[in-house]
Design a protein around this motif. Structure first.
Motif, PDB file in Angstrom:
ATOM      1  N   PRO A 114       6.679  11.310   2.894  1.00 56.48           N
ATOM      2  CA  PRO A 114       7.744  10.311   2.771  1.00 56.48           C
ATOM      3  C   PRO A 114       8.210   9.728   4.097  1.00 56.48           C
ATOM      4  CG  PRO A 114       8.595  12.525   2.397  1.00 56.48           C
ATOM      5  CD  PRO A 114       7.102  12.650   2.463  1.00 56.48           C
ATOM      6  N   ASN A 115       7.910  10.403   5.178  1.00 54.28           N
ATOM      7  CA  ASN A 115       8.359   9.906   6.490  1.00 54.28           C
ATOM      8  C   ASN A 115       7.315   9.043   7.192  1.00 54.28           C
ATOM      9  OD1 ASN A 115      10.847  11.296   6.302  1.00 54.28           O
ATOM     10  ND2 ASN A 115       9.867  13.197   6.986  1.00 54.28           N
ATOM     11  N   LYS A 116       6.159   8.848   6.519  1.00 57.62           N
ATOM     12  CA  LYS A 116       5.102   8.043   7.130  1.00 57.62           C
ATOM     13  C   LYS A 116       4.556   7.014   6.139  1.00 57.62           C
ATOM     14  CE  LYS A 116       3.533  11.611  10.367  1.00 57.62           C
ATOM     15  NZ  LYS A 116       2.363  12.418  10.842  1.00 57.62           N
ATOM     16  N   PRO A 117       5.425   6.152   5.641  1.00 54.47           N
ATOM     17  CA  PRO A 117       4.944   5.129   4.703  1.00 54.47           C
ATOM     18  C   PRO A 117       4.208   4.013   5.446  1.00 54.47           C
ATOM     19  CG  PRO A 117       7.248   4.770   5.178  1.00 54.47           C
ATOM     20  CD  PRO A 117       6.862   6.034   5.895  1.00 54.47           C
ATOM     21  N   THR A 134       0.833  -1.199   0.000  1.00 54.72           N
ATOM     22  CA  THR A 134       0.000   0.000   0.000  1.00 54.72           C
ATOM     23  C   THR A 134       0.870   1.251   0.000  1.00 54.72           C
ATOM     24  OG1 THR A 134      -1.744  -1.150   1.235  1.00 54.72           O
ATOM     25  CG2 THR A 134      -1.806   1.256   1.228  1.00 54.72           C
ATOM     26  N   ASN A 135       0.631   2.103  -0.979  1.00 59.61           N
ATOM     27  CA  ASN A 135       1.410   3.332  -1.123  1.00 59.61           C
ATOM     28  C   ASN A 135       0.593   4.512  -0.602  1.00 59.61           C
ATOM     29  OD1 ASN A 135       2.971   5.494  -1.877  1.00 59.61           O
ATOM     30  ND2 ASN A 135       3.330   4.789  -3.966  1.00 59.61           N
ATOM     31  N   THR A 136       0.964   5.001   0.544  1.00 55.58           N
ATOM     32  CA  THR A 136       0.278   6.162   1.139  1.00 55.58           C
ATOM     33  C   THR A 136       1.168   7.397   1.155  1.00 55.58           C
ATOM     34  OG1 THR A 136       1.029   5.528   3.361  1.00 55.58           O
ATOM     35  CG2 THR A 136      -1.111   4.682   2.642  1.00 55.58           C
ATOM     36  N   ILE A 137       2.326   7.305   0.460  1.00 54.06           N
ATOM     37  CA  ILE A 137       3.293   8.402   0.477  1.00 54.06           C
ATOM     38  C   ILE A 137       2.678   9.744   0.054  1.00 54.06           C
ATOM     39  CG2 ILE A 137       5.428   9.261  -0.560  1.00 54.06           C
ATOM     40  CD1 ILE A 137       5.907   7.167   1.548  1.00 54.06           C
ATOM     41  N   LYS A 170      -3.117   1.701  -3.919  1.00 52.84           N
ATOM     42  CA  LYS A 170      -3.537   2.739  -2.979  1.00 52.84           C
ATOM     43  C   LYS A 170      -4.254   2.087  -1.806  1.00 52.84           C
ATOM     44  CE  LYS A 170      -6.160   4.731  -6.056  1.00 52.84           C
ATOM     45  NZ  LYS A 170      -7.087   5.699  -6.710  1.00 52.84           N
ATOM     46  N   SER A 171      -4.405   2.833  -0.731  1.00 51.01           N
ATOM     47  CA  SER A 171      -5.096   2.322   0.449  1.00 51.01           C
ATOM     48  C   SER A 171      -6.535   1.959   0.107  1.00 51.01           C
ATOM     49  CB  SER A 171      -5.071   3.372   1.564  1.00 51.01           C
ATOM     50  OG  SER A 171      -5.918   2.994   2.623  1.00 51.01           O
ATOM     51  N   LYS A 172      -7.031   0.873   0.707  1.00 51.70           N
ATOM     52  CA  LYS A 172      -8.417   0.472   0.461  1.00 51.70           C
ATOM     53  C   LYS A 172      -9.382   1.587   0.821  1.00 51.70           C
ATOM     54  CE  LYS A 172      -7.868  -4.523   1.001  1.00 51.70           C
ATOM     55  NZ  LYS A 172      -8.298  -5.725   1.771  1.00 51.70           N
TER      56      LYS A 172
END
Length: 317
Positions: free
Chosen positions: A195-198, A187-190, A231-233
């Motif tokens: 960038p500091n909270k993947p 899951t890519n939440t960048i 992407k996030s669900k």
């Protein structure tokens, strides 16, 4: 008296001849009517057959069409990611393209791009092609849970980079390595979290890929990495709700193999370099063989017109 002159015999002969003549006459008279009746019946049957054929022809044509194998029309039209999607820099030279892709381009490949070189691409799937898990599991448990798929892998990659084919004796081209990997579980939440909270899965993938490309065996080689992420669900469909940082679902779909998205992104990234596709190769384990989980790698290569090989074929195992 002779037998032939006997009146009784002569009378019998005439009687038989008369009967034969009458039978022959009846037969001859009846033949034309039978032929006429048969001809009329044939014409009637022929007309019925034609009428039936005219009624059934469209149905039969549709049935035959359904039985014939469908021709797959391949389109070279690519869905270009919207320009407004963010490109966010992460550690170790990696970048997140929207939520659909994690990208890395080595300094050596960037130098080739600046020199406007002609490129021959050696493209590879990642898992079960270049690397496998140390734990023996299907998926890596940690970022460190990887090893080379076979001990011949790093040496073979370096040999492929250095060696030139018989028909390629000029120095007008360069060979590069590219990794194309589907990472549907990452899951890519960048773009939304920074960038500091993947996500944990994204951080693990980022670290594992960095370890592979910076390994002593691949250090200094011109290479690139493209990993198709999700992407996030909770954000699925967010691109339709005004979130500018989320990649559209169509782009996510195109970037997953066998879609051409990652290859098209490579071509955009190396522009103005010319990619010599007819001399390039793609290697992957999803070849549709018995025991393979799919044929996505084979279809990916065929859809792009690339030569396809399995890991066993490329590494001569």
């Amino acid at each position: 008296m002779c037998i032939r002159d006997s009146p009784r015999i002569q009378e019998r002969s005439r009687y038989k001849l008369s009967i034969s003549f009458r039978l022959l006459t009846r037969l001859l008279l009846s033949l034309p009517f039978r032929f006429i009746a048969l001809g009329l019946a044939s014409v009637h049957l022929s007309n019925n057959i034609r009428h039936l054929a005219s009624i059934m022809a469209p149905t039969a044509k549709r049935a035959l069409s359904a039985l014939q194998p469908k021709k797959v029309v391949k389109s070279n039209t690519a869905i270009a990611p919207p320009a407004k999607l963010p490109v966010i820099k992460i550690n170790h030279g990696f970048e997140s393209l929207g939520t659909h892709c994690l990208r890395y381009i080595s300094p050596e490949l960037k130098s080739l791009i600046d020199s406007d070189a002609k490129l021959i691409v050696g493209a590879f799937d990642l898992d079960d092609t270049l690397v496998k898990t140390k734990s023996g599991g299907k998926f890596p448990r940690t970022a460190e849970d990887w090893q080379w798929w076979h001990n011949k892998v790093p040496e073979s990659l370096n040999t492929w980079i250095r060696n030139k084919d018989v028909e390629d004796q000029d120095d007008s081209f360069s060979k590069v390595l590219v990794l194309f990997t589907n990472q549907g579980g990452v899951t890519n939440t960048i773009p939304t979290s920074g960038p500091n909270k993947p996500s944990l899965s994204f951080a693990k993938l980022h670290s594992r890929l960095h370890q592979v490309v910076s390994s002593p065996q691949l250090a200094g080689l011109p290479l690139a990495v493209y990993a198709a992420t999700k992407k996030s669900k909770a954000k699925m469909g967010a691109s339709t709700m005004g979130n500018d940082n989320e990649s559209p679902d169509a782009v996510h779909s195109e970037f997953r193999k066998p879609g051409p998205g990652m290859w098209n992104q490579l071509k955009r990234d190396v522009h103005p370099c010319l990619v010599l596709k007819d001399r390039s190769v793609y290697v992957g384990d999803a070849a549709g063989r018995k025991g393979d989980f799919s044929d996505s790698d084979k279809n990916f290569a065929q859809g792009l017109g690339l030569k396809f090989q399995t890991p066993e074929e490329f590494f001569s195992l």
